[in-house]
Scaffold this motif. Structure first.
Motif, PDB file in Angstrom:
ATOM      1  N   GLY A   8       0.816  -1.198   0.000  1.00 33.06           N
ATOM      2  CA  GLY A   8       0.000   0.000   0.000  1.00 33.06           C
ATOM      3  C   GLY A   8       0.855   1.256   0.000  1.00 33.06           C
ATOM      4  N   GLY A   9       0.203   2.385  -0.213  1.00 33.34           N
ATOM      5  CA  GLY A   9       0.910   3.648  -0.219  1.00 33.34           C
ATOM      6  C   GLY A   9       0.047   4.768  -0.736  1.00 33.34           C
ATOM      7  N   LEU A  10       0.677   5.891  -0.983  1.00 34.28           N
ATOM      8  CA  LEU A  10       0.000   7.078  -1.500  1.00 34.28           C
ATOM      9  C   LEU A  10       0.317   7.213  -2.988  1.00 34.28           C
ATOM     10  CD1 LEU A  10      -1.515   9.773  -1.127  1.00 34.28           C
ATOM     11  CD2 LEU A  10       0.691  10.800  -0.489  1.00 34.28           C
ATOM     12  N   VAL A  11      -0.723   7.400  -3.776  1.00 34.20           N
ATOM     13  CA  VAL A  11      -0.545   7.518  -5.220  1.00 34.20           C
ATOM     14  C   VAL A  11      -1.543   8.536  -5.755  1.00 34.20           C
ATOM     15  CG1 VAL A  11      -2.131   5.615  -5.712  1.00 34.20           C
ATOM     16  CG2 VAL A  11      -0.323   6.183  -7.365  1.00 34.20           C
ATOM     17  N   GLN A  12      -1.188   9.193  -6.825  1.00 35.43           N
ATOM     18  CA  GLN A  12      -2.110  10.130  -7.440  1.00 35.43           C
ATOM     19  C   GLN A  12      -3.134   9.390  -8.287  1.00 35.43           C
ATOM     20  OE1 GLN A  12       0.325  12.956  -9.617  1.00 35.43           O
ATOM     21  NE2 GLN A  12       0.327  14.360  -7.867  1.00 35.43           N
ATOM     22  N   ALA A  13      -4.262  10.023  -8.480  1.00 35.44           N
ATOM     23  CA  ALA A  13      -5.298   9.439  -9.328  1.00 35.44           C
ATOM     24  C   ALA A  13      -4.717   9.129 -10.704  1.00 35.44           C
ATOM     25  CB  ALA A  13      -6.476  10.392  -9.452  1.00 35.44           C
ATOM     26  N   GLY A  14      -5.064   7.953 -11.208  1.00 34.32           N
ATOM     27  CA  GLY A  14      -4.528   7.500 -12.474  1.00 34.32           C
ATOM     28  C   GLY A  14      -3.290   6.642 -12.340  1.00 34.32           C
ATOM     29  N   GLY A  15      -2.734   6.623 -11.157  1.00 34.43           N
ATOM     30  CA  GLY A  15      -1.528   5.854 -10.918  1.00 34.43           C
ATOM     31  C   GLY A  15      -1.797   4.388 -10.641  1.00 34.43           C
ATOM     32  N   SER A  16      -0.726   3.673 -10.289  1.00 34.53           N
ATOM     33  CA  SER A  16      -0.806   2.231 -10.074  1.00 34.53           C
ATOM     34  C   SER A  16      -0.107   1.828  -8.786  1.00 34.53           C
ATOM     35  CB  SER A  16      -0.149   1.475 -11.240  1.00 34.53           C
ATOM     36  OG  SER A  16      -0.791   1.747 -12.463  1.00 34.53           O
ATOM     37  N   LEU A  17      -0.580   0.741  -8.221  1.00 36.01           N
ATOM     38  CA  LEU A  17       0.060   0.089  -7.085  1.00 36.01           C
ATOM     39  C   LEU A  17      -0.116  -1.409  -7.242  1.00 36.01           C
ATOM     40  CD1 LEU A  17      -1.072   2.161  -3.933  1.00 36.01           C
ATOM     41  CD2 LEU A  17       1.265   1.978  -4.825  1.00 36.01           C
ATOM     42  N   ARG A  18       0.795  -2.160  -6.656  1.00 32.23           N
ATOM     43  CA  ARG A  18       0.632  -3.605  -6.625  1.00 32.23           C
ATOM     44  C   ARG A  18       0.686  -4.078  -5.170  1.00 32.23           C
ATOM     45  NH1 ARG A  18       4.336  -8.519  -9.045  1.00 32.23           N
ATOM     46  NH2 ARG A  18       5.689  -7.877  -7.303  1.00 32.23           N
ATOM     47  N   LEU A  19      -0.373  -4.699  -4.737  1.00 33.17           N
ATOM     48  CA  LEU A  19      -0.433  -5.272  -3.397  1.00 33.17           C
ATOM     49  C   LEU A  19       0.002  -6.725  -3.453  1.00 33.17           C
ATOM     50  CD1 LEU A  19      -3.855  -3.867  -2.124  1.00 33.17           C
ATOM     51  CD2 LEU A  19      -1.600  -2.782  -2.104  1.00 33.17           C
ATOM     52  N   SER A  20       0.639  -7.167  -2.375  1.00 35.29           N
ATOM     53  CA  SER A  20       1.074  -8.551  -2.257  1.00 35.29           C
ATOM     54  C   SER A  20       0.506  -9.167  -0.993  1.00 35.29           C
ATOM     55  CB  SER A  20       2.602  -8.627  -2.205  1.00 35.29           C
ATOM     56  OG  SER A  20       3.189  -8.086  -3.363  1.00 35.29           O
ATOM     57  N   CYS A  21       0.232 -10.453  -1.062  1.00 32.90           N
ATOM     58  CA  CYS A  21      -0.247 -11.196   0.103  1.00 32.90           C
ATOM     59  C   CYS A  21       0.497 -12.516   0.133  1.00 32.90           C
ATOM     60  CB  CYS A  21      -1.748 -11.416   0.027  1.00 32.90           C
ATOM     61  SG  CYS A  21      -2.412 -12.393   1.387  1.00 32.90           S
ATOM     62  N   ALA A  22       1.394 -12.663   1.094  1.00 33.27           N
ATOM     63  CA  ALA A  22       2.202 -13.867   1.218  1.00 33.27           C
ATOM     64  C   ALA A  22       1.664 -14.737   2.342  1.00 33.27           C
ATOM     65  CB  ALA A  22       3.654 -13.500   1.494  1.00 33.27           C
ATOM     66  N   ALA A  23       1.624 -16.032   2.108  1.00 34.30           N
ATOM     67  CA  ALA A  23       1.136 -16.976   3.107  1.00 34.30           C
ATOM     68  C   ALA A  23       2.312 -17.624   3.834  1.00 34.30           C
ATOM     69  CB  ALA A  23       0.286 -18.048   2.452  1.00 34.30           C
ATOM     70  N   ARG A  24       2.153 -17.736   5.131  1.00 39.74           N
ATOM     71  CA  ARG A  24       3.134 -18.430   5.958  1.00 39.74           C
ATOM     72  C   ARG A  24       2.423 -19.548   6.688  1.00 39.74           C
ATOM     73  NH1 ARG A  24       5.666 -15.648   3.105  1.00 39.74           N
ATOM     74  NH2 ARG A  24       7.015 -13.885   3.622  1.00 39.74           N
TER      75      ARG A  24
END
Length: 120
Positions: A8-24
């Motif tokens: 997660g993070g801060l991004v401007q409209a139109g931008g992109s982010l990639r979330l990750s979910c790792a299992a342990r």
């Protein structure tokens, strides 16, 4: 199963982010893995999900064409690629996993949230 969400993070409209979910603790195996989000003052809502075996997916209508859920077997990790982000996508995003047959839940295991903030 312990789930660790990140990206997660801060991004401007139109931008992109990639979330990750790792299992342990175990592999996702035949689980379904989903992403949910909760905006301030609103209820948690389903965003996207993928079945680990077979790869079938489901998305809420408002993110179709912008978000893509995928998995990496070797890393035991699920990703949520979010493009063309909008201010209304601002929320805490949670990943979840479970053995249920319905991709939208209910889910047995939940990770901690990761905050996504989209500025206009």
């Amino acid at each position: 199963v312990q789930l660790q969400a990140s990206g997660g993070g801060l991004v401007q409209a139109g931008g992109s982010l990639r979330l990750s979910c790792a299992a342990r603790g175990r592999t996702f195996g035949d689980f379904a893995t989903g992403w949910f989000r909760q905006a301030p003052g609103k209820e948690r809502e389903f965003v996207a999900a993928i079945r680990w075996s077979g790869g079938s997916t489901d998305y809420r209508n408002s993110v179709k064409g912008r978000f893509t859920i995928s998995r990496d077997n070797a890393k035991n990790t699920v990703y949520l690629q979010m493009n063309s982000l909008k201010p209304e996508d601002t929320a805490v995003y949670y990943c979840a996993a479970g053995r249920g047959s319905y991709l939208r839940g209910p889910y047995d295991y939940w990770g901690q949230g990761t905050l996504v903030t989209v500025s206009s």
